[in-house]
Design a protein around this motif. Structure first.
Motif, short mmCIF file in Angstrom:
data_model
loop_
_atom_site.label_atom_id
_atom_site.label_comp_id
_atom_site.label_asym_id
_atom_site.label_seq_id
_atom_site.Cartn_x
_atom_site.Cartn_y
_atom_site.Cartn_z
N ARG A 33 1.24 -1.15 -0.18
CA ARG A 33 0.00 0.15 -0.01
C ARG A 33 0.97 1.69 0.20
O ARG A 33 0.54 2.21 -0.80
CB ARG A 33 -1.35 0.20 1.21
CG ARG A 33 -2.31 -0.16 1.17
CD ARG A 33 -3.59 -0.70 1.83
NE ARG A 33 -2.59 -0.49 3.09
CZ ARG A 33 -2.85 -1.59 3.98
NH1 ARG A 33 -3.61 -2.89 3.21
NH2 ARG A 33 -2.58 -1.98 5.29
N GLY A 34 2.42 1.28 0.27
CA GLY A 34 3.08 2.70 0.92
C GLY A 34 3.64 2.46 -0.80
O GLY A 34 3.61 3.60 -0.94
N LEU A 35 4.10 1.87 -1.31
CA LEU A 35 4.85 1.96 -2.62
C LEU A 35 3.70 1.85 -3.53
O LEU A 35 4.30 2.75 -4.39
CB LEU A 35 4.94 0.01 -2.87
CG LEU A 35 6.42 -0.30 -2.50
CD1 LEU A 35 6.51 -1.80 -2.36
CD2 LEU A 35 7.17 0.20 -2.55
N GLN A 36 2.44 1.30 -3.77
CA GLN A 36 1.40 2.45 -4.17
C GLN A 36 0.99 3.90 -3.72
O GLN A 36 1.27 4.43 -5.62
CB GLN A 36 0.38 1.62 -4.26
CG GLN A 36 -1.00 2.10 -5.43
CD GLN A 36 -0.15 1.55 -6.47
OE1 GLN A 36 0.28 1.16 -7.65
NE2 GLN A 36 -0.81 2.82 -7.45
N ALA A 37 0.72 4.09 -3.25
CA ALA A 37 0.96 5.57 -2.37
C ALA A 37 2.31 6.11 -3.34
O ALA A 37 2.77 7.72 -3.89
CB ALA A 37 0.79 5.79 -1.66
N LEU A 38 3.17 5.77 -3.35
CA LEU A 38 5.19 6.80 -3.11
C LEU A 38 4.58 6.45 -5.37
O LEU A 38 5.07 7.62 -5.21
CB LEU A 38 5.53 5.40 -3.14
CG LEU A 38 6.94 6.08 -3.22
CD1 LEU A 38 7.21 7.39 -2.44
CD2 LEU A 38 8.82 5.50 -2.48
N PRO A 85 18.55 9.47 -4.97
CA PRO A 85 17.83 8.53 -4.20
C PRO A 85 17.41 9.49 -2.97
O PRO A 85 16.82 9.11 -2.33
CB PRO A 85 18.78 7.53 -3.71
CG PRO A 85 19.34 7.65 -4.83
CD PRO A 85 18.94 9.49 -5.71
N ALA A 86 18.06 10.48 -2.23
CA ALA A 86 17.47 11.85 -1.43
C ALA A 86 16.37 11.79 -1.74
O ALA A 86 15.31 11.63 -0.92
CB ALA A 86 18.08 12.53 -1.49
N ASP A 87 16.04 12.41 -2.93
CA ASP A 87 14.40 12.91 -3.53
C ASP A 87 13.26 11.70 -3.21
O ASP A 87 12.14 11.95 -2.50
CB ASP A 87 14.61 13.40 -5.12
CG ASP A 87 15.20 14.66 -4.86
OD1 ASP A 87 15.09 15.73 -4.06
OD2 ASP A 87 15.90 14.56 -6.14
N LEU A 88 13.51 11.07 -3.24
CA LEU A 88 12.70 9.28 -3.02
C LEU A 88 12.95 9.28 -1.90
O LEU A 88 11.76 8.73 -1.78
CB LEU A 88 13.66 8.14 -4.55
CG LEU A 88 12.42 7.20 -3.94
CD1 LEU A 88 11.20 7.50 -4.91
CD2 LEU A 88 13.00 6.09 -5.28
N ALA A 89 13.48 9.30 -0.73
CA ALA A 89 13.82 8.45 0.32
C ALA A 89 12.33 10.34 1.18
O ALA A 89 12.14 9.55 2.08
CB ALA A 89 14.86 9.17 0.97
N ARG A 90 13.17 11.57 0.40
CA ARG A 90 12.19 12.66 1.01
C ARG A 90 10.09 12.16 0.63
O ARG A 90 9.72 12.32 1.82
CB ARG A 90 12.56 13.87 0.89
CG ARG A 90 14.20 14.36 1.27
CD ARG A 90 13.98 15.57 1.00
NE ARG A 90 15.16 16.16 1.21
CZ ARG A 90 16.61 16.15 1.30
NH1 ARG A 90 16.15 15.59 -0.76
NH2 ARG A 90 18.10 15.63 1.48
N ALA A 92 8.93 9.85 0.20
CA ALA A 92 8.20 8.00 1.05
C ALA A 92 8.28 8.59 2.21
O ALA A 92 7.08 8.13 2.87
CB ALA A 92 9.62 6.99 0.50
N ASP A 93 9.03 8.98 2.70
CA ASP A 93 8.78 9.12 4.66
C ASP A 93 7.98 10.48 4.78
O ASP A 93 7.30 9.87 5.64
CB ASP A 93 10.37 9.85 4.83
CG ASP A 93 10.62 9.86 6.55
OD1 ASP A 93 9.78 9.21 6.71
OD2 ASP A 93 11.91 10.31 6.95
N ALA A 94 7.49 11.51 4.10
CA ALA A 94 6.43 12.63 4.06
C ALA A 94 4.99 11.51 4.03
O ALA A 94 4.31 12.50 4.60
CB ALA A 94 6.49 13.36 2.43
N LEU A 95 5.16 10.77 3.15
CA LEU A 95 3.81 10.25 3.03
C LEU A 95 3.03 9.11 4.41
O LEU A 95 1.99 8.77 4.92
CB LEU A 95 3.51 9.12 2.07
CG LEU A 95 4.43 9.18 0.97
CD1 LEU A 95 4.32 7.65 -0.24
CD2 LEU A 95 2.77 9.40 0.35
#
Ligand SMILES: [Zn+2]
Length: 140
Positions: A33-38, A85-90, A92-95
């Motif tokens: 579910r988290g990955l789909q939201a990302l 990767p930093a943008d993607l991590a941010r 992901a974290d923001a979700l």
């Protein structure tokens, strides 16, 4: 069209070892579910470079002894074109849908998992660093 969510299929999470197991792919619904939201936030396909790992494959590639990957609760995601990767991590974290986030800036991916407790880290030049150091890496 995925068989787990709109964009993800179970086969994407299968153990990537060559001759280690039956390549079954238990995968946490909460993780997916988290990955789909990302995926929706990123607006582009996300490549899962490591989903489930059987214990044998996890040992072979030097994964942590009780890696979340062996529980089907973790995914490594390659940073898509136009994303560091930093943008993607941010993003992901923001979700707020993942418990743990690790950023691997010089290897081009982000680890997310749903282990039930908060954990963050960075991994740079072959060693563990703080999450913040991992995020800063690319700005040097
Ligand atoms: Zn395997």
């Amino acid at each position: 069209m995925g068989d787990l969510t709109k964009n993800f299929s179970r086969s994407e999470f299968a153990c990537k070892g060559a001759v280690c197991c039956d390549h079954s792919s238990p995968v946490s619904r909460r993780l997916v579910r988290g990955l789909q939201a990302l995926r929706v936030v990123v607006g582009a396909p996300l490549t899962i470079t490591s989903g489930f790992r059987c214990r044998k494959h996890n040992r072979k590639i030097g994964g942590a002894a009780d890696s979340q990957h062996t529980h089907g609760t973790a995914a490594d995601i390659a940073a898509p074109a136009g994303w560091t990767p930093a943008d993607l991590a941010r993003a992901a974290d923001a979700l707020g849908l993942f418990d743990a986030i690790g950023v691997y800036p010089d290897r081009g991916f982000v680890h997310v998992d749903v282990r039930g407790v908060r954990s963050t880290w960075g991994y740079v030049a072959g060693r563990l660093v703080t999450y913040e150091e991992g995020l800063r890496y690319e700005q040097k």
